[in-house]
Design a protein around this motif. Structure first.
Motif: not given
Length: 630
Positions: A7, A9, A35, A39, A56, A60-61, A72
Motif C-alpha cells: 500500500i 501512500p 493513504t 489505504g 506500507s 498508513t502502516y 504487516s
C-alpha cells in the motif's frame, strides 16, 4: 490477489514499487495507491482476497497494523529519506528558517543525523495520533516554523493551513528491503501453514482422539475423533480452556508430571476410553501437554481384526460344541460339563483314549470361552523333538543357539497372548521343561531362550493326554505339582464304545457322506448285516478309526471290502473269546467299576451317572476291590 500487497501512500512510492516488481520479477507482489483510510480500506480488501502480508509506511502502516490480523511490514522512513527529499529544493529554502519534521516515531527515527546533514535548523515534532497533526502545525507556527515535512497527510494539512508541506519520499532500496522481508515472512508463514496442515491432516485421520493444550491449559489441537468422543466441535474447543471444553479428560495432570502416563482407562461420558498423556517439554520446562483417547470398543475391534489375521496363519479354533456328532446321554453330559467349564479361565486337563476328539473339545471350549476372539494355538508335545521343545514353547532371541532364527522367534505362549494354548500329549513334555511350564501357569510370565527380559503372557492352558499321569508321577516321570496345577478342572471324553450303537451309526453315515462328496463317489450301502458288524467293533482308535474305515469304504465302494482289508487283530477283535478263558462275574464287575472310575478321572458324580448307582454303593464297591483295601 497476490500473496504480498504494498500500500503506497505516495505516487512516487507507488512508481518505485512497480519498478521493483518488474525488475525482480516478483510474481506474488501487488501494489495499490492509497493513504490513511483509503489505504486501510484497500489493505482490508486485500486480506479478504487472500493476501498474507501487507507492506506500507508511516501513519498508513500504523492503521493497517492495528486493524488487520495478517502481519504487516513497514517501509522505514529514515533521516536519509528526509535528506533525499529536501536536497532538490535546498536552494529554494531559506537556510535561516526552522523546518518541522512531523510524524510518529516510525517516521522520524534517526532524527539526530539530520543536524549534521542539513544546513537549516530541524525541529522534531513527534505525535502519537494523526488527529493531532493540525493542532501541532498551528502550535509550532507560533514558534516561527512555516515549513513542515512528513507523510502525505502532513503535506496535505500543512498546505490546507496555508503553510509549506513536503511529503517524505522513500528510497528505492528501502522499499526493496521491505518487500524482501515480506517475501521471507510469507515463505515462513506458508511453511508454518504447511506444517500445521500436515499435523492437522495426521491428527484428523488417525483413529485416536488427540487433544493438546499449552501451559495455560488452553486447547491448541482438537481433532475430529476428539469431537466424536467429547461431543463438541473443534471450533468450540480450540482457544478455550480445557476445563470448559472437555473437563473430564484429566490432561492438565500431565502439566504437573515429567513422565508420560500410558494406558489408563477412564469412563468419560459413559464411554470406556484408553488414555495416554504426556507433557510437552522444552529445555526441561513443561510448556504444554498432549493426550490421545481411544474407545475401548474400537480397540477391541482392532484386536479382532488382528485375531482374524492370526487365524489366516492357523492360530484359530474352527470347531464348536455343535460340531460334535453324537446321540448319547453320556456325551450330552460331557458336553454340558465342558460348556460350563468353558466359562472359567483356569487350567484344564482333558483325558480320554486316542481318537476320541480331545482337540475338537479344546477348540469348542475356546470358542465358548471369553477368549473366543483371541488366538488358539495347539501343539502336539509328542511330535516335537526334546531338543526343540524349549524353543517351541518359550521362543528364542537372535543367535540363542545354532540354527536359531536371525531375528528371534516368539514361542507358543507369546503367540497365544490373550487366547488359549492347547498342549496335546502333555505327558510327553520332558521332565526338565516341566518346571518352566509350571512357572507360566503360576506367574503368567516367560523368558525366551537367550533373552534377559521377562515377558508377561495372558493365556489359558488346556492339556490333553491318554497316558496315566498319576502313575507317571509315581514313576518320577511327571511333576506332581504340575499335575495338580493342570488338573484344576478335569474332563474325561467317553470312548466310542461307551456311546452306543446310535452314535456309531450316526458317525458312520456322516463320514460316508463326507468322503462321498470329497471323492465324488456313491455312498456305500449299510445293510443290516454291515450295521451289526459296525456296532460290534471295539473301535480302539475311536472316532479316528471309524472315520478311516468309512473313507476306505467310499474309495473301495463297499463297506465289507473295507472291513476285510483291516489287519487281522482289528478284524476279529469283536469276536467272543472262548468261554473258559473268561473271568468270573464278580471280578468282571469290580474291574468294570474300577475302569469307569479311572476313565472319568476318579470323578464320583460322573461314575455314578454312568453306572446308574448311588454314591454310597460306589464307595462300598470300590472298597471291596484290592486297590482300596491296600
Amino acid at each position: 490477489m497476490k500473496d504480498i500487497l504494498v500500500i503506497a501512500p505516495l505516487k512516487e512510492v507507488y512508481d518505485k514499487t512497480v519498478e521493483i516488481i518488474e525488475e525482480h520479477k516478483y510474481d506474488n507482489v501487488a501494489v495499490e495507491l492509497g493513504t490513511m483510510q483509503q489505504g486501510l480500506k484497500k489493505a482490508i480488501e486485500g486480506e479478504k482476497l487472500g493476501a498474507s502480508v501487507i507492506v506500507s509506511r508511516g501513519w498508513t502502516y500504523k492503521k493497517i497494523e492495528n486493524e488487520l490480523e495478517i502481519p504487516s511490514i513497514e517501509i522505514p522512513v529514515s533521516a536519509y529519506d528526509i535528506v533525499e527529499t529536501l536536497t532538490p529544493i535546498l536552494e529554494q529554502i531559506n537556510h535561516q528558517q526552522t523546518i518541522g519534521v512531523i510524524g510518529h516515531d516510525n517516521v522520524i527515527y534517526g532524527f539526530d543525523i539530520l543536524r549534521n546533514l542539513l544546513p537549516m535548523k530541524i525541529v522534531k515534532i513527534e505525535l502519537e495520533r494523526e488527529e493531532d497533526i493540525a493542532s501541532a502545525i498551528k502550535r509550532y507556527k507560533n514558534s516561527g516554523i512555516s515549513t513542515f515535512i512528513g507523510d502525505s497527510n502532513v503535506k496535505a494539512i500543512s498546505e490546507a493551513l496555508g503553510h509549506t508541506g513536503i511529503a517524505i519520499s522513500s528510497q528505492k532500496e528501502s522499499i526493496l528491503r521491505s518487500i524482501q522481508e515480506a517475501v521471507k515472512l510469507h515463505n515462513s508463514i506458508r511453511n508454518r501453514q504447511q506444517r500445521a496442515q500436515l499435523i492437522l491432516t495426521v491428527t484428523d485421520y488417525v483413529h485416536e482422539g488427540i487433544i493438546a493444550i499449552d501451559e495455560t491449559e488452553k486447547v491448541s489441537i482438537f481433532n475430529h475423533t476428539a469431537e466424536d468422543i467429547f461431543g463438541i466441535r473443534k471450533d468450540q474447543a480450540i482457544g478455550h480452556l480445557l476445563k470448559e471444553a472437555a473437563p473430564r479428560c484429566q490432561l492438565p495432570l500431565a502439566l504437573e508430571e515429567s513422565e508420560p502416563s500410558i494406558g489408563e482407562v477412564l469412563d468419560i461420558g459413559g464411554k470406556k476410553l484408553v488414555v495416554n498423556r504426556a507433557p510437552v517439554l522444552i529445555n526441561d520446562e513443561v510448556v504444554g501437554a498432549v493426550a490421545t483417547f481411544q474407545n475401548v470398543a474400537e480397540v477391541q475391534n482392532v484386536e479382532q481384526k488382528i485375531r482374524r489375521e492370526l487365524a489366516e496363519h492357523g492360530f484359530s479354533a474352527k470347531y464348536t460344541f455343535n460340531d460334535i456328532i453324537q446321540k448319547s446321554p453320556l456325551m450330552e453330559a460331557c458336553i454340558a460339563k465342558a460348556e460350563e467349564y468353558a466359562l472359567y479361565d483356569t487350567p484344564m486337563l482333558i483325558t480320554g483314549e486316542s481318537g476320541v476328539g480331545k482337540e475338537l473339545f479344546c477348540q469348542s471350549l475356546h470358542n465358548a470361552s471369553p477368549r473366543r476372539n483371541g488366538p488358539f494355538v495347539a501343539i502336539n508335545c509328542a511330535a516335537i523333538p526334546p531338543s526343540l521343545m524349549e524353543a517351541e514353547l518359550f521362543g528364542h532371541e537372535s543367535g540363542a543357539f545354532t540354527g536359531a532364527k536371525s531375528k528371534g522367534r516368539a514361542g507358543i505362549f507369546e503367540l497365544a497372548h490373550k487366547g488359549t494354548v492347547f498342549l496335546d500329549e502333555i505327558g510327553e513334555i520332558p521332565l526338565e521343561f516341566q518346571g518352566r511350564l509350571l512357572r507360566v501357569l503360576q506367574e503368567h510370565q516367560i523368558m525366551r531362550i537367550g533373552g534377559d527380559k521377562i515377558i508377561p503372557v495372558d493365556v489359558r492352558i488346556l492339556c490333553a493326554t491318554n497316558r496315566p499321569l498319576a502313575k507317571m508321577v509315581e514313576e518320577d516321570k511327571f511333576r506332581r505339582d504340575l499335575l495338580f496345577r493342570i488338573n484344576v478342572l478335569t474332563l474325561n471324553i467317553p470312548s466310542l464304545r461307551r456311546l452306543g450303537p446310535e452314535t456309531i451309526m450316526l458317525l458312520a453315515e456322516h463320514f460316508l457322506a463326507k468322503y462321498a462328496r470329497k471323492y465324488s463317489k456313491k455312498i456305500p450301502e449299510i445293510t443290516p448285516e454291515i450295521k451289526k458288524i459296525l456296532i460290534s467293533k471295539p473301535y480302539r482308535g475311536n472316532v479316528r478309526e471309524i472315520e478311516g474305515l468309512m473313507e476306505r469304504s467310499v474309495i473301495l465302494g463297499n463297506i465289507f471290502w473295507a472291513i476285510d482289508e483291516e489287519p487281522e487283530t482289528e478284524k476279529h477283535s469283536g469276536e467272543i473269546p472262548d468261554v473258559t478263558s473268561l473271568p468270573d462275574l464278580r471280578s468282571m464287575e469290580e474291574a468294570y467299576i474300577r475302569k469307569v472310575f479311572n476313565q472319568t478321572g476318579e470323578n464320583v458324580q460322573e461314575t455314578c451317572s454312568i453306572l446308574k448307582i448311588s454314591r454310597s454303593t460306589l464307595w462300598r464297591r470300590l472298597k471291596e476291590t484290592s486297590r482300596f483295601q491296600n
